[in-house]
Design a protein around this motif. Structure first.
Motif, short mmCIF file in Angstrom:
data_model
loop_
_atom_site.label_atom_id
_atom_site.label_comp_id
_atom_site.label_asym_id
_atom_site.label_seq_id
_atom_site.Cartn_x
_atom_site.Cartn_y
_atom_site.Cartn_z
N ARG A 86 0.84 -1.21 0.00
CA ARG A 86 0.00 0.00 0.00
C ARG A 86 0.87 1.26 0.00
N SER A 87 1.97 1.22 0.75
CA SER A 87 2.88 2.37 0.75
C SER A 87 3.48 2.58 -0.63
N PHE A 88 3.78 1.49 -1.32
CA PHE A 88 4.30 1.58 -2.69
C PHE A 88 3.28 2.24 -3.60
N ALA A 89 2.01 1.85 -3.46
CA ALA A 89 0.95 2.43 -4.29
C ALA A 89 0.86 3.94 -4.08
N LYS A 90 0.89 4.36 -2.82
CA LYS A 90 0.84 5.79 -2.53
C LYS A 90 2.08 6.49 -3.09
N GLY A 91 3.22 5.81 -3.02
CA GLY A 91 4.46 6.41 -3.50
C GLY A 91 4.48 6.68 -5.00
N ILE A 92 3.74 5.86 -5.75
CA ILE A 92 3.68 6.08 -7.21
C ILE A 92 2.42 6.85 -7.61
N GLY A 93 1.72 7.39 -6.58
CA GLY A 93 0.57 8.25 -6.87
C GLY A 93 -0.71 7.52 -7.19
N LEU A 94 -0.80 6.25 -6.86
CA LEU A 94 -2.00 5.47 -7.15
C LEU A 94 -2.92 5.53 -5.94
N ILE A 95 -3.83 6.49 -5.95
CA ILE A 95 -4.73 6.70 -4.82
C ILE A 95 -6.00 5.86 -4.95
N GLU A 96 -6.46 5.67 -6.19
CA GLU A 96 -7.67 4.88 -6.42
C GLU A 96 -7.46 3.46 -5.92
N LYS A 97 -8.57 2.83 -5.52
CA LYS A 97 -8.45 1.47 -4.98
C LYS A 97 -9.71 0.67 -5.27
N ASN A 98 -9.57 -0.37 -6.05
CA ASN A 98 -10.57 -1.43 -6.16
C ASN A 98 -9.83 -2.71 -6.52
N ASP A 99 -10.52 -3.80 -6.67
CA ASP A 99 -9.83 -5.08 -6.87
C ASP A 99 -9.00 -5.14 -8.15
N PRO A 100 -9.53 -4.74 -9.31
CA PRO A 100 -8.70 -4.75 -10.52
C PRO A 100 -7.50 -3.81 -10.43
N ILE A 101 -7.70 -2.62 -9.85
CA ILE A 101 -6.59 -1.68 -9.69
C ILE A 101 -5.53 -2.25 -8.76
N ASP A 102 -5.99 -2.88 -7.68
CA ASP A 102 -5.04 -3.49 -6.73
C ASP A 102 -4.23 -4.59 -7.39
N ALA A 103 -4.86 -5.41 -8.22
CA ALA A 103 -4.14 -6.49 -8.90
C ALA A 103 -3.06 -5.91 -9.81
N ARG A 104 -3.39 -4.86 -10.55
CA ARG A 104 -2.42 -4.22 -11.43
C ARG A 104 -1.28 -3.60 -10.64
N MET A 105 -1.63 -2.97 -9.51
CA MET A 105 -0.61 -2.33 -8.67
C MET A 105 0.32 -3.38 -8.04
N ILE A 106 -0.23 -4.52 -7.63
CA ILE A 106 0.59 -5.59 -7.04
C ILE A 106 1.57 -6.13 -8.07
N ALA A 107 1.12 -6.27 -9.32
CA ALA A 107 2.02 -6.71 -10.39
C ALA A 107 3.15 -5.71 -10.57
N ARG A 108 2.83 -4.43 -10.53
CA ARG A 108 3.85 -3.39 -10.66
C ARG A 108 4.82 -3.41 -9.47
N PHE A 109 4.29 -3.64 -8.28
CA PHE A 109 5.13 -3.75 -7.09
C PHE A 109 6.13 -4.89 -7.26
N GLY A 110 5.66 -6.04 -7.72
CA GLY A 110 6.56 -7.17 -7.93
C GLY A 110 7.62 -6.87 -8.96
N GLU A 111 7.26 -6.12 -9.98
CA GLU A 111 8.20 -5.79 -11.05
C GLU A 111 9.30 -4.87 -10.56
N VAL A 112 8.94 -3.93 -9.70
CA VAL A 112 9.91 -2.94 -9.22
C VAL A 112 10.72 -3.47 -8.04
N VAL A 113 10.05 -4.11 -7.09
CA VAL A 113 10.70 -4.52 -5.85
C VAL A 113 11.28 -5.92 -5.94
N THR A 114 10.64 -6.81 -6.68
CA THR A 114 11.01 -8.23 -6.77
C THR A 114 11.21 -8.81 -5.37
N PRO A 115 10.12 -8.98 -4.61
CA PRO A 115 10.24 -9.48 -3.23
C PRO A 115 10.72 -10.92 -3.17
#
Length: 320
Positions: A86-115
């Motif tokens: 969630r902190s990552f989402a706020k950091g990239i300016g993604l304020i909107e939140k619903n299930d499809p948006i969250d899925a896209r944001m999680i994919a982006r998080f994995g791409e950038v952070v590679t946990p």
């Protein structure tokens, strides 16, 4: 060698459904959170040639079906801290939140952070985790029933509650026997259990929880393992302001048994007892001192497992 992934699948997990976003196809889809639907989706996923990793948040167990199926299919996956995502989402300016948006944001998080990848557990480790979780659930129910018994005034109601308590007690005894038998039958688990149990203050319940919920013990450095469990002091300084250090997040089940182990260690472990007393003598509040003992005990156990060395009173434990 670090794996280079070409496709990141972000998954927003709910109790009944999974929202999926494919970073390559740029496609969103929703499937049921059932083993049948997940297996059918994984079959389609494996037809794609691109090296893939599936990224999801920890959701209190609702992600288990997906993680288990991905492990069975030898597909890489990782389970991330929701607060970090969630902190990552706020950091990239993604304020909107619903299930499809969250899925896209999680994919982006994995791409950038590679946990860190979620390692595939052995059948014994999976069974142990299930038993340990069930034991913890029963203990919670037992505690609630004890509170109800203390407040009940009707004799018949008290008898019913006592019957429930007796039933839970028998179940706990049975589960603990199953846990002990499972650990004894597995050489990797029994060897690690013996190392942990050699430390004064670490009892059977703590050993079982560490084996089930902290498989990373011994493979991380002191800072990483402390943060993973949630006993590392987090710095909050800014400019000339020195903020108060605090601990938060981490694996709550591990932290709970570690707290009890630390309390016992302050009485029966000479090194931890001396460390605790030094902190109190310096004016540290008892709560702060106990957290420091928790961290020192965890770091010590981490070194013991990493080096395969049991506790020795003559050996000074690592600094906390």
């Amino acid at each position: 060698m670090t794996t280079v992934y070409k496709r990141f699948i972000g998954v927003d997990v709910a109790s009944r459904k999974l929202d999926l976003f494919d970073s390559v196809a740029k496609v969103h889809q929703t499937i049921d959170n059932t083993p049948e639907a997940i297996n059918a989706w994984i079959k389609l996923l494996r037809r794609k040639r691109a090296k893939t990793i599936v990224v999801m948040e920890a959701t209190g167990g609702y992600e288990s079906n997906l993680v288990d199926a991905l492990h069975e299919a030898d597909t890489d996956c990782c389970v991330c801290n929701p607060a970090q995502v969630r902190s990552f989402a706020k950091g990239i300016g993604l304020i909107e939140k619903n299930d499809p948006i969250d899925a896209r944001m999680i994919a982006r998080f994995g791409e950038v952070v590679t946990p860190k990848l979620r390692e595939k557990p052995s059948p014994e480790e999976r069974k142990l985790k299930a038993l340990v979780h069930r034991r913890d659930q029963i203990l919670s129910q037992q505690s609630a029933e004890r509170n109800r018994l203390a407040q009940a005034r009707d004799e018949e109601v008290r008898e019913v509650i006592q019957e429930a308590l007796d039933f839970y007690k028998r179940q706990i005894v049975g589960i603990e026997k199953k846990i002990a038998a499972l650990i004894d039958a597995s050489q990797p688990l029994s060897e690690r259990a013996a190392l942990l149990a050699s430390c004064p203050g670490v009892g059977t319940a703590t050993v079982a929880m560490f084996l089930a919920e902290l498989p990373e013990l011994g493979s991380l450095n002191r800072g990483q393992i402390a943060k993973l469990v949630g006993v590392a002091p987090i710095v909050r300084d800014s400019g000339q302001k020195e903020g108060k250090r605090s601990t938060f997040a981490g694996r709550s089940l591990v932290r709970k048994v570690l707290y009890m182990a630390a309390l016992v260690a302050t009485r029966h472990n000479s090194i931890m007892k001396a460390f605790y007393q030094r902190l109190l003598a310096k004016g540290k509040p008892p709560k702060v001192a106990i957290v420091a003992v928790m961290r020192k005990l965890l770091v010590t156990l981490n070194v013991m497992v990493r080096e395969g060395t049991p506790w020795r009173e003559s050996t000074l434990a690592p600094a906390g």
